[in-house]
Design an enzyme around this catalytic site. Structure first.
Site, short mmCIF file in Angstrom:
data_model
loop_
_atom_site.label_atom_id
_atom_site.label_comp_id
_atom_site.label_asym_id
_atom_site.label_seq_id
_atom_site.Cartn_x
_atom_site.Cartn_y
_atom_site.Cartn_z
CD GLU B 68 -3.12 0.88 2.06
OE1 GLU B 68 -2.96 0.14 3.05
OE2 GLU B 68 -4.19 1.44 1.80
CD GLU B 311 -5.40 16.96 42.75
OE1 GLU B 311 -5.06 17.13 43.94
OE2 GLU B 311 -6.33 16.23 42.41
#
Lengths: 95, 492
Positions: B68, B311
Site C-alpha cells: 500500500e 494538582e
C-alpha cells in the site's frame, strides 16, 4: 526489423509457462500474423529482474515496442488477440 | 535470545517494550503471526518496530513487503522514531519489497496467473540480506490488488510455506472495520496463521485507549486479555503490561523516615525501602503536606527526591514550604530535588506513566511523591487507571525507591472510593487522613490502616498543621466510629 517486441517473464519451466508461450505464438503467428521478437526471462533464475520490474503476478508479458509499453498478466488463454497490438485499452484492470 | 517452553515452540523477542513479557518470550519463531486492527490502531508501527528492534537489539535483518504505502513514506515514519533506516538500507540490514500500486493503466489480465513473481522476489531478498524477520503489510491491500481472491489465497499459503522453509519469522497485517467481531475482513486468519494479535483503539467515556491482545499463539503460552499501550515518538510502542518478573523486585527491611517523627513510631520505625504508600483523605486534610514532609525527610538524609504534582501548582507548593521555613528552592538549585508540575489532561495515563518512569531512570530519585493520583483518574477509564498504576508501582519496587501517592476521597468522613478499592490491594502501606467532628469541633485524624510485613499502630491519632510542620498528637481515646465518620462518644 520486427513489427513487435515482447518480453515474457515466467517462473520456471512448468505447464503454465509452456501454455503461455504456446498461446502467445498462436495469437501472433496464426491470428495476428505479425513478426515479432520474443525474449523469455525466467525469474527464478533472475529474481533481481523481478525486483527491477516490480513484478508480482506471473506469467507477465511486456510489449516493449511499439509504444506505449504495455503489461499483460496471465497465461494469455483468455485474451482478445487485438489487445496485443491495440494502442488504447479501455477495459483495463488494476495490477 | 530464544526461549523454548515446554511444548517446544521457540519464540523470538520482538524487542517491543512490554510485549515480550506479555507474550512470555516474543512471537513464535519461524511462524507467521497475523496482526489485525482497525485503521490507525498501530499495525504498521508495530510491524516496522518489529524489524527495527530486530536490527537494534537482536542483530537480525528484516524485509518489509509493502502493498500500500510507498517505501519512501514508510521510511519517513521510521525516521520519525529516530531509527536510522537509510543507513540500515544501505548496510543491507533492512530491505523493501515494493508492491505498492503502480500508476500504470496499461495492464491487462488475460488468463490464469499466480504470484510466483512476488514469491521469487521475497525469497531472493531474504537470501540476499540474510533476513530473519519479514513483514507483509497488508493482507487486505494484497487481496484488493488482484482480480482473483482465490489465487491470492492459494499463493499466500504457498508463500507461508516458503517462508517457513527459510527460517524467518513473519508478521502479516490485516485490517478490520470493527473493534470487536470478525478478526479480519477476508476471514483469512484461520488459514494464514496460527498466531493472531489484535490491536484496538477504543473510545470509551470520551477517552481513547489503545490495547493489544494476543488472541492465540497455537501451542504456546501467553497472557490473556487486553493490555494498554501507547506510541512514543522516541521509542515506539510501549505496552503497559504489569506482569513483571517478580524475582527482580527488591524487598528490604531497611527503614526510611517519613519526615514526621510520630508517624515513624506509628509505622513501627518508618517506611520500608521499595514500598508504595497511599495517603488517602478528602480535600484539605493535609495529604500534600504529608508528601512534602516525606520529601523534606529525604532531603535531610541527603537523598534525591522527585515531586510530581498533578494538582497544586509549583508556586503554591513552594509557598507552603516557605511557611514552614524549609527552602525547597535551594535543594532544587543543587539538583537534589526536582518538582514537576504537570497537567493531567495533556496526554493519556499510559504516556504519563512512561514519562514518570523515564524521569525515574534519568533523575534516579530515592523518594518519589505523586500528588495526586486522583487527578489521573479523571483522564481514563478504571481499567487503564489500575493497570497503569500497578505498572508504575512495580517499577518503583524494582528500583528500590519509596513512592508516596496521594489520593483524594470525595467524602469528608467515609472510607472507600473507587480509587482506593482498585489500588489499595497493591500498595504496601495505606495512611488515612480524616476529618473528625468531636465535641463540636472539626479535627484531623490520621491512622495507618495497612503496613505490609510489619507491625504498626492501629490507633487513630489527632494531627495538626503548625508552622513547624505536621504534628501528630494523642490517639482519640474514648471514641469509636471514627473511620465510618460516625463518632460515638465513650467508645466500645
Amino acid at each position: 526489423m520486427k513489427e513487435y517486441k515482447f518480453k515474457l517473464f515466467i517462473t520456471g519451466n512448468d505447464y503454465r509457462s509452456e501454455n503461455t508461450i504456446r498461446n502467445l505464438k498462436r495469437l501472433c503467428d496464426i491470428e495476428l500474423k505479425i513478426t515479432y521478437e520474443l525474449k523469455i526471462i525466467d525469474l527464478l533464475e533472475n529474481p533481481q529482474i523481478a525486483e527491477e520490474e516490480k513484478i508480482l503476478a506471473t506469467p507477465l508479458l511486456i510489449r516493449e515496442f511499439p509504444e506505449p509499453r504495455r503489461r499483460y498478466i496471465g497465461d494469455l488463454s483468455n485474451i482478445k488477440a487485438s489487445l496485443l497490438c491495440t494502442e488504447s485499452i479501455k477495459n483495463t484492470h488494476r495490477e | 535470545m530464544n526461549n523454548k517452553n515446554h511444548v517446544g515452540i521457540e519464540k523470538i523477542k520482538t524487542g517491543i517494550e512490554g510485549f515480550d513479557i506479555l507474550s512470555k518470550g516474543g512471537i513464535p519463531r519461524n511462524r507467521t503471526t497475523l496482526i489485525s486492527g482497525t485503521p490507525g490502531s498501530g499495525k504498521t508501527i508495530f510491524s516496522t518496530e518489529f524489524l527495527a528492534k530486530g536490527i537494534l537489539k537482536s542483530n537480525q535483518t528484516g524485509v518489509f513487503v509493502t502493498f500500500e504505502e510507498l517505501p519512501k513514506n514508510i521510511k519517513k515514519n521510521v525516521r520519525s522514531f529516530g531509527w536510522p533506516i537509510d543507513k540500515w538500507e544501505y548496510n543491507k540490514k533492512w530491505a523493501f519489497i515494493d508492491g505498492s500500486p503502480r500508476n500504470d493503466k496499461n495492464v491487462i489480465y488475460g488468463g490464469d496467473f499466480n504470484l510466483n513473481g512476488l514469491i521469487a522476489r521475497i525469497k531472493a531478498k531474504i537470501k540476499e540480506i540474510r533476513a530473519s524477520r519479514v513483514v507483509i503489510d497488508s493482507l487486505d491491500t494484497m487481496m484488493k490488488r488482484f482480480p482473483s481472491e482465490e489465487v491470492v489465497r492459494r499463493d499466500l499459503l504457498k508463500l507461508k510455506r516458503e517462508l517457513e522453509k527459510l527460517d524467518v519469522t513473519t508478521i502479516i497485517t490485516s485490517e478490520r472495520y470493527e473493534e470487536f467481531g470478525n478478526i479480519s475482513r477476508y476471514d483469512l486468519e484461520e488459514f494464514v496463521s496460527d498466531n493472531v494479535l489484535i490491536l484496538r483503539n477504543v473510545l470509551n467515556d470520551e477517552t481513547r485507549r489503545r490495547t493489544i491482545e494476543i488472541l492465540k499463539f497455537r501451542g504456546t503460552d501467553h497472557n490473556k486479555g487486553q493490555y494498554s499501550y501507547t506510541i512514543r515518538k522516541d521509542k515506539g510502542i510501549v505496552i503497559i503490561s504489569f506482569i513483571h518478573d517478580l524475582k527482580s523486585s527488591y524487598y528490604s527491611s531497611e527503614r526510611s523516615n517519613s519526615g514526621i517523627m510520630e508517624l515513624d513510631h506509628m509505622l513501627g520505625g518508618g517506611f520500608l525501602s521499595g514500598s508504595v504508600i497511599l495517603v488517602s483523605g478528602s480535600t484539605g486534610t493535609g495529604k500534600t503536606l504529608i508528601g512534602i514532609s516525606f520529601i523534606i525527610g529525604g532531603l535531610k538524609e541527603s537523598e534525591k527526591c522527585l515531586l510530581i504534582s498533578f494538582e497544586e501548582n509549583y508556586k503554591s507548593i513552594l509557598n507552603k514550604t516557605k511557611y514552614w521555613n524549609y527552602g525547597l528552592d535551594k535543594y532544587e538549585d543543587s539538583g537534589q530535588l526536582e518538582i514537576l508540575n504537570i497537567y493531567p489532561e495533556i496526554e493519556g495515563i499510559e504516556d504519563h506513566i512512561v514519562d514518570i518512569k523515564e524521569k525515574i531512570d534519568t533523575f534516579k530519585p530515592n523518594r518519589i511523591v505523586i500528588d495526586s493520583i486522583s487527578a489521573l483518574e479523571r483522564i481514563c477509564d478504571v481499567r487503564s487507571f489500575r493497570e497503569s498504576l500497578i505498572n508504575l508501582f512495580i517499577y518503583i519496587r524494582t528500583k528500590n525507591i519509596i513512592g508516596l501517592f496521594t489520593s483524594t476521597s470525595p467524602t469528608f468522613m467515609g472510607l472507600t472510593t473507587i480509587t482506593q478499592r482498585h489500588i489499595s490491594t497493591i500498595t504496601d502501606t495505606i495512611i488515612l487522613l480524616r476529618y473528625i467532628e468531636l465535641y463540636g469541633e472539626v479535627k484531623r485524624g490520621i491512622s495507618v490502616i495497612k503496613m505490609r510485613d510489619s507491625n504498626h499502630s492501629k490507633k487513630i491519632r489527632e494531627f495538626v498543621i503548625t508552622e513547624k510542620g505536621l504534628k501528630i498528637k494523642e490517639p482519640f481515646n474514648n471514641v469509636s466510629g471514627v473511620l465510618k465518620g460516625d463518632i460515638i462518644k465513650g467508645g466500645k
